[in-house]
Design an enzyme around this catalytic site. Structure first.
Site, PDB file in Angstrom:
ATOM      1  N   ASP A 195     -30.642  23.364  21.189  1.00 47.74           N
ATOM      2  CA  ASP A 195     -31.010  22.803  19.631  1.00 47.74           C
ATOM      3  C   ASP A 195     -30.858  23.460  18.657  1.00 47.74           C
ATOM      4  O   ASP A 195     -31.780  25.032  18.748  1.00 47.74           O
ATOM      5  CB  ASP A 195     -32.536  22.220  19.798  1.00 47.74           C
ATOM      6  CG  ASP A 195     -32.689  21.376  19.097  1.00 47.74           C
ATOM      7  OD1 ASP A 195     -33.008  21.429  17.788  1.00 47.74           O
ATOM      8  OD2 ASP A 195     -32.793  19.487  19.003  1.00 47.74           O
ATOM      9  N   SER A 233     -29.207  19.469  15.055  1.00 44.76           N
ATOM     10  CA  SER A 233     -29.851  18.363  15.633  1.00 44.76           C
ATOM     11  C   SER A 233     -29.240  16.961  15.462  1.00 44.76           C
ATOM     12  O   SER A 233     -28.200  16.877  15.085  1.00 44.76           O
ATOM     13  CB  SER A 233     -31.712  18.853  15.964  1.00 44.76           C
ATOM     14  OG  SER A 233     -31.937  17.715  17.244  1.00 44.76           O
TER      15      SER A 233
END
Length: 305
Positions: A159, A43
């Protein structure tokens, strides 16, 4: 024959706006002449790591230090597609200027780099070790609810923090002998629902208005109990849920594959979308490394300063 120099890996964890502390960590390590050979990120960690290996970290830091609440809000929009709240065009401009060029490839970077994403259908982690840098970064940071999923090789990616929030395992797979890991969520539980200070806003205004509408509807459908307890705001609840999931996954992953050095910046006071608080996060990243210097020097066999 001289001993082979140990390969150092740096695992940069997920944590949204708290990820600017990775910049401080990299600065403080550089002060000690510690240069990682392998950089892996999840991320926001994938974003900062890509900027670092692309020699754009100084530009990125200068930009994030100047970021304001209004600038942050401009990255969000309410759209009718319901795929996410991110202004894709504005975000793409930011990434191509401060992270990596559109045509940059992972295999051409001067250091080994990888980003982790999550296969939305299979639930498996996907290691992005080749191909366009920006595609890897986009895939790794596609936080559900804010970013649309990214299409890659007939799969939808979101993510990487959902499956591997601090990618120690990828560093080791890419040849790191010693892994330094940065966990951004280590001190959050029990503190992430604190009431914000008077006059402050924890999320950008456009998202806040949407959250208020949903909260108002929920309040009318499910009236508060007699004790008057007010439920957390929509995005506070989402952020806290995500924090809890990441904390539990991180603990589980590290129990099976612990890093050699664990850095845990104290960032509980910074909200999920408070990207404009970069100066605080960067400073704490530097402080965290300095607090851990005795352990770092011991593990890396650096001797006394």
């Amino acid at each position: 024959m001289s001993a082979r120099k140990a390969t150092i890996g740096l695992a940069l964890g997920s944590g949204s706006s708290r990820g600017w502390s990775h910049i401080g960590v990299l600065h403080a390590l550089a002060e000690q002449k510690i240069v990682p050979d392998v950089i892996c990120g999840a991320s926001i960690g994938a974003l900062v790591g890509a900027s670092y290996v692309s020699s754009n970290l100084e530009k990125l830091e200068d930009w994030v230090r100047r970021l304001t609440k209004f600038d942050t809000a401009r990255f969000f929009e309410i759209n009718t597609s319901l795929n996410g709240f991110i202004n894709r065009e504005r975000l793409h401009g930011f990434l191509s200027e401060y992270v990596a060029r559109d045509d940059a490839l992972i295999e051409d970077l001067p250091r080994q780099y990888a980003a982790v994403a999550t296969d939305l259908e299979a639930g498996r982690e996907v290691w992005m070790t080749k191909g366009p840098v920006l595609e890897a970064v986009w895939s790794s940071m596609a936080l559900p609810g804010l970013f649309p999923a990214i299409r890659n090789k007939d799969r939808w990616l979101v993510d990487g923090g959902l499956v591997n929030p601090v990618p120690v395992s990828i560093c080791r797979a890419l040849g790191a002998d010693i892994v330094i890991a940065v966990n951004l969520n280590g001190d959050l539980l029990g503190r992430h629902l604190q009431k914000p200070e008077e006059g402050s806003k924890r999320i950008p205004r456009v998202v806040d208005r949407f959250a208020d509408l949903v909260t108002e509807y929920a309040a009318s459908a499910f009236p508060a109990r007699k004790n008057g307890a007010k439920p957390p705001g929509l995005f506070d609840a989402i952020a806290s849920s995500f924090n809890i999931a990441q904390d539990r996954i991180t603990r589980s992953r590290m129990a099976g594959d612990p890093p050699d050095i664990l850095l845990t910046p104290k960032l509980a006071q910074i909200g999920l979308l408070e990207f404009y608080r970069a100066a605080e996060a960067i400073t704490e990243g530097e402080r965290c490394v300095r607090r851990m210097l005795p352990e770092i020097r011991h593990v890396l066999k650096m001797g006394e300063p």
